[in-house]
Design an enzyme around this catalytic site. Structure first.
Site, PDB file in Angstrom:
ATOM      1  N   ARG A   1     -47.996 -84.885  28.603  1.00 27.81           N
ATOM      2  CA  ARG A   1     -47.720 -84.012  27.443  1.00 27.81           C
ATOM      3  C   ARG A   1     -48.721 -84.286  26.311  1.00 27.81           C
ATOM      4  O   ARG A   1     -49.269 -83.355  25.706  1.00 27.81           O
ATOM      5  CB  ARG A   1     -46.294 -84.284  26.952  1.00 27.81           C
TER       6      ARG A   1
ATOM      7  N   ILE B   1     -47.607 -92.799  23.482  1.00 25.74           N
ATOM      8  CA  ILE B   1     -47.124 -91.714  22.599  1.00 25.74           C
ATOM      9  C   ILE B   1     -46.671 -90.564  23.499  1.00 25.74           C
ATOM     10  O   ILE B   1     -47.461 -90.071  24.301  1.00 25.74           O
ATOM     11  CB  ILE B   1     -48.254 -91.153  21.699  1.00 25.74           C
ATOM     12  N   HIS B   2     -45.422 -90.170  23.402  1.00 27.01           N
ATOM     13  CA  HIS B   2     -45.026 -88.989  24.180  1.00 27.01           C
ATOM     14  C   HIS B   2     -43.843 -88.204  23.626  1.00 27.01           C
ATOM     15  O   HIS B   2     -43.509 -87.144  24.135  1.00 27.01           O
ATOM     16  CB  HIS B   2     -44.724 -89.363  25.641  1.00 27.01           C
ATOM     17  N   ARG B   3     -43.184 -88.715  22.583  1.00 26.75           N
ATOM     18  CA  ARG B   3     -41.997 -88.001  22.076  1.00 26.75           C
ATOM     19  C   ARG B   3     -42.389 -86.622  21.562  1.00 26.75           C
ATOM     20  O   ARG B   3     -43.437 -86.449  20.931  1.00 26.75           O
ATOM     21  CB  ARG B   3     -41.356 -88.763  20.902  1.00 26.75           C
TER      22      ARG B   3
ATOM     23  N   ASP C   1     -43.796 -94.829  20.794  1.00 24.78           N
ATOM     24  CA  ASP C   1     -42.621 -94.045  20.412  1.00 24.78           C
ATOM     25  C   ASP C   1     -41.639 -93.975  21.581  1.00 24.78           C
ATOM     26  O   ASP C   1     -40.677 -93.213  21.557  1.00 24.78           O
ATOM     27  CB  ASP C   1     -43.007 -92.640  19.917  1.00 24.78           C
TER      28      ASP C   1
END
Ligand code: UDP
Length: 356
Positions: A235, A202-204, A275
């Site tokens: 992030r 997950i990073h968007r 993502d």
């Protein structure tokens, strides 16, 4: 002929590994100067990829990262311009859709240095994504547009891009997956890895910056009857810590892993939940079903053939997709979508053929 390549973020190192190797087949005719903008700077988000994938050491490291989009892009344009004026390359090469891509595209096109864009023509049609802005603008100043898929070619034609500047070459990440899969290795973890785990990334910005969405994604993951391995992007890690979000016991958080470790985790997983753009494709390369934590994807062909299901951040949709794929009746689609593994070679040949 001299090519100046601009990279700065994790997925670009992997793509550049494939293309830089193809450039070496033309040693004496093609030389490459690598510029690292510094967009990703942690050792496990940058250095490890250069070591492990034998990417040539960048001649320039601009050390620009950690700022806002405007700060980063502006500072990169200024520094890249200096390097371009000094190096006077015949071509500038940029990859994908990051701020480093856009900065390279602007600096190069304003100096009238021909620009090549690898992974041209991808569109999510969601202008709230910073990546979409970067892609659209870069494609419209590029002279050579290397499209990975027929859909990408179609998108470019619809936007009025000159047909003879577009080349369908296939996907350089497919080349990388074929080349490196034999070297994949199990990461050293202080947790057991049981067969049948789900691998998640997950990073968007759209999922991390709106904390309610991240919370719902974590709730959805918590509700799955599966061990989940989640190598955490810096992030996302920062957001989880800042908002003190709870992470359920079935989720094992890991630091970012190297590419060779990541593809091992992908190859040995039961399902991939992500993502990421690149990870969606890698799921397909390794014949793993993919659940995408977004409402749209650039890789629409994966959804069309049933290898990928888009679930946004909804826990209910995530569970439904999970059970759909875990059903014994599910058969992974057998198609080839991303070329023949020689995309990087095609890119090198095309650039070389442009020599004056
Ligand atoms: N990747 C990696 N280690 C990780 C997570 C991802 O090496 O811990 C690799 C992954 O295999 C893929 C690429 O990074 O090749 C995808 O990059 P990312 O998800 O950061 O960016 P995107 O593809 O969404 O632009």
């Amino acid at each position: 002929m001299k090519v100046l390549t601009i990279i700065g973020a994790r997925p670009q190192f992997i793509k550049a590994a494939a293309v830089s190797r193809a450039f070496k087949n033309f040693e004496g005719e093609l030389s490459e100067v690598l510029v690292h903008t510094g967009q990703h700077y942690d050792a496990n988000m940058s250095e490890i990829f250069f070591e492990e994938l034998s990417i040539p050491h960048p001649q320039y490291n601009l050390g620009i990262g950690g700022g806002t989009h405007g700060q980063n892009t502006g500072r990169m344009i200024e520094k890249i311009e200096e390097v371009l004026l000094k190096e006077k390359p015949d071509f500038t090469l940029v990859y994908g859709d990051t701020d480093s891509t856009l900065a390279g595209a602007i600096a190069s096109s304003k100096l009238h240095i021909p620009l090549a864009h690898v992974e041209a023509g991808l569109r999510s049609f969601n202008r709230r994504m910073p990546e979409e802005i970067n892609r659209v603008l870069t494609d419209h100043v590029a002279d050579l547009l290397f499209a990975p898929t027929q859909t990408a070619v179609k998108n470019l034609k619809i936007e009025g891009i000159l047909e003879n500047s577009i080349q369908l070459v296939g996907d350089v990440m497919f080349d990388a997956s074929l080349f490196y899969r034999a070297q994949s290795r199990r990461p050293v973890l202080n947790t057991g890895i049981e067969k049948g785990y789900a691998l998640c990334t997950i990073h968007r910005a759209e999922n991390c910056d709106q904390i309610e969405k991240l919370k719902e994604i974590l709730e959805g993951l918590a509700s799955l009857p599966s061990q989940i391995l989640l190598p955490l992007h810096p992030r996302t890690k920062a957001k989880i810590a800042e908002h003190n979000l709870s992470v359920a016991l079935n989720i094992t958080l890991l630091p970012p892993v190297s590419y060779l470790e990541m593809i091992w985790l992908e190859m040995n997983s039961a399902v991939i939940i992500t993502d990421s753009g690149g990870v969606q494709k890698e799921a397909f390369f390794f014949k793993k079903p993919c659940i995408t934590l977004r409402n749209e994807t650039e890789w629409v062909e994966l959804v069309e053939i049933g290898a990928n299901i888009l679930v946004g951040h909804s826990p209910a949709a995530l569970r439904e997709a999970f059970f759909n794929f875990m059903n014994a009746q599910f058969l992974f689609p057998q198609q080839e979508l991303y070329g023949d593994g020689a995309s990087a070679q095609r890119i090198a040949e095309t650039i070389k053929s442009c020599a004056k």
